[in-house]
Design an enzyme around this catalytic site. Structure first.
Site, PDB file in Angstrom:
ATOM      1  N   HIS A 159      15.952 -46.724  21.280  1.00 23.90           N
ATOM      2  CA  HIS A 159      15.476 -47.550  20.156  1.00 23.90           C
ATOM      3  C   HIS A 159      14.357 -46.874  19.378  1.00 23.90           C
ATOM      4  CE1 HIS A 159      17.571 -51.422  21.138  1.00 23.90           C
ATOM      5  NE2 HIS A 159      17.749 -50.751  22.270  1.00 23.90           N
ATOM      6  N   ASP A 353       8.647 -44.623  13.155  1.00 24.80           N
ATOM      7  CA  ASP A 353       9.247 -45.808  13.772  1.00 24.80           C
ATOM      8  C   ASP A 353      10.735 -45.571  13.987  1.00 24.80           C
ATOM      9  OD1 ASP A 353       9.338 -48.399  14.763  1.00 24.80           O
ATOM     10  OD2 ASP A 353       8.176 -49.226  13.107  1.00 24.80           O
TER      11      ASP A 353
END
Ligand code: ADP
Ligand code: F6P
Length: 448
Positions: A159, A353
């Site tokens: 992720h 991110d």
């Protein structure tokens, strides 16, 4: 197709199981509807070190999903979760090798917990299960399961970002970690950059495996619905009243150094200096719940943020205006969604991110007739899919300040046009479609 087995460090808390709210839980619920599913991971509980030997797997079934969880001992929590996962892998994967505090003992605990997970999970598995492992806490789990004799298809999804090999090799044992990933039949990542970096690592250690890109999405329909129906709630009305007709800038991030919060606050200060006409004429609400609060780097961040916010509010505030409304506790999703809809602009400016779901949620929450403007970091995994946001370099305070000015002075027609162009991708790649495409890739693996 066999049963789906999901393995992640965090498993939905008991109260969330009947009606999951968060991205992964919602995505997987959508993908596994009507299908038998086992979800294995950490219970969220810590037990004394001397109780580790006798720990049991606790089982709870809700609808078609069986949750199987184990406790971590205090030392395991410190070494596996705080130390290796969040003190070493997290900074390194976010390109912050300087924040990594490596310890050989933590590495040992990380591998021991992965082995313990494999030992506890193996007896629960059936031969035709599809196993889907999530995130950096569990890189070596696939190999640990193979060592338990498990022959099922096993996929892994990361992720968070994966750095270039020139950075990754700073991790002692990086080659071994790359080789261990060979145990997976499918390796999924968020972006093309991440895939390139993982594949570079594979080629260094001579592993033929290939990482594949599966960008994650949200459930836009339900977020949009929450955003519009929530406008009537007393809390949202209270926020709206407190705005006194001024435009709202909003930021919503876990308190994490990857989110670029000190840089964002400094950019806001530049904005107030460069465009003084906005002093007292704009409301900035930053919602930043404390996260991983006992990891040293996160404690340092909290102190830094307290200092920067205090400085800005003290310097630019007035008796009837606070430059930054700063909250360090979480806000329920039912409120976040209408808060997004009320706002004029969102600051989503991570330094790095994996994807950043807030950016997609912000777009989903908007009113087509009067949409807000998304100011988005080029270094969010979402950026390549969201080129109609105002893309900024979060390190460049002037660029962020100018984007704020641009968002607040943008014509309605430009806001509508940008939002109209952002919307299709947010609706196209959803949480459910992401999960389904990964599971399909995993199911097809042997037939290829
Ligand atoms: P990360 O996984 O690094 O926290 P993402 O942006 O990908 O970052 O996902 C964060 C999720 O947590 C989003 O669904 C977002 O709505 C939620 N969230 C973030 N900040 C808050 C907050 N202050 N209160 C409640 N939920 C939050
Ligand atoms: O998105 C990365 C991630 O680590 C997820 O795996 C996790 O659910 C989320 O951030 C919050 O982190 P934590 O589980 O450490 O609170």
């Amino acid at each position: 197709m066999g049963r789906l087995v999901i393995v992640s460090n965090r498993v939905p808390a008991v109260r969330e199981r009947a009606q999951p709210a968060g991205g992964l839980a919602v995505a997987l619920r959508d993908a596994v509807q009507g299908q038998e599913c086992l979800w294995f991971g950490w219970s969220g509980q810590q037990i004394p070190d001397d109780e580790g030997e006798d720990r049991r797997v606790s089982i709870d079934t809700v609808d078609n999903v069986t949750y199987a969880t184990v406790d971590l001992t205090k030392s395991e929590y410190n070494g596996f979760y705080e130390g290796y996962s969040n003190g070493i892998l997290w900074p390194l994967c976010h390109y912050r090798a300087g924040l990594m505090s490596y310890s050989r003992q933590d590495r040992h605990t990380y591998h021991a917990v992965n082995t313990m997970f494999a030992q506890k999970l193996a007896p629960l598995l059936k031969s035709d299960d599809l196993i889907w492992v999530h995130d950096y806490h569990l890189f070596p789990l696939g190999l640990a399961l193979r060592e338990q004799g498990i022959k099922c298809r096993i996929g892994f999804f990361l992720h968070i970002p994966f750095p270039p090999w020139s950075l990754m090799r700073a991790l002692p044992g990086a080659e071994k970690l790359m080789r261990s990933l060979r145990a997976y039949d499918v390796m999924g990542v968020q972006t093309e950059d991440d895939a390139r970096n993982v594949n570079e690592g594979f080629s260094v250690v001579g592993v033929p495996a290939q990482a594949r890109v599966f960008p994650i999405g949200i459930d836009p329909e339900s977020f949009q619905q929450q955003a519009s129906s929530g406008l009537d709630s007393p809390e949202v009305q209270k926020l709206e009243k407190s705005l006194r007709g001024l435009p709202l800038i909003i930021g919503v991030d876990r308190m994490d150094y990857s989110k670029g919060l000190p840089e964002r606050f400094r950019a806001y200060e530049v904005f107030l200096r460069k465009y003084p006409e906005y002093r007292g004429k704009v409301i900035y609400l930053q919602i930043t719940p404390v996260s991983r609060g006992s990891v040293p780097e996160y404690k340092v961040l909290r102190e830094e943020l307290d200092g920067v916010v205090g400085h800005i509010n003290g310097t630019y505030g007035d008796f009837d205006w606070v430059p930054i409304r700063y909250l360090t506790h979480p806000v329920p999703r039912e409120l976040l969604a209408p808060f997004f809809r009320l706002s004029h602009a969102a600051l989503v400016t991570p330094l790095r991110d994996g994807m950043n779901l807030v950016a997609k949620e912000y777009v989903a929450a908007q009113d087509a007739k009067d949409p807000g403007v998304l100011i988005l970091s080029r270094f969010a995994g979402a950026a390549p899919e969201m080129e109609d946001a105002l893309l900024v370099n979060p390190h460049d305070a002037d660029e962020v300040a100018d984007a704020l000015h641009k968002s607040l002075s943008m014509s309605l027609s430009e806001r509508q046009l940008r939002w109209k162009r952002l919307k299709p991708d947010v609706w196209r790649v959803t949480a459910g479609s992401w999960a389904r495409s990964f599971i399909t890739a995993l199911a097809e693996v042997r037939s290829e």
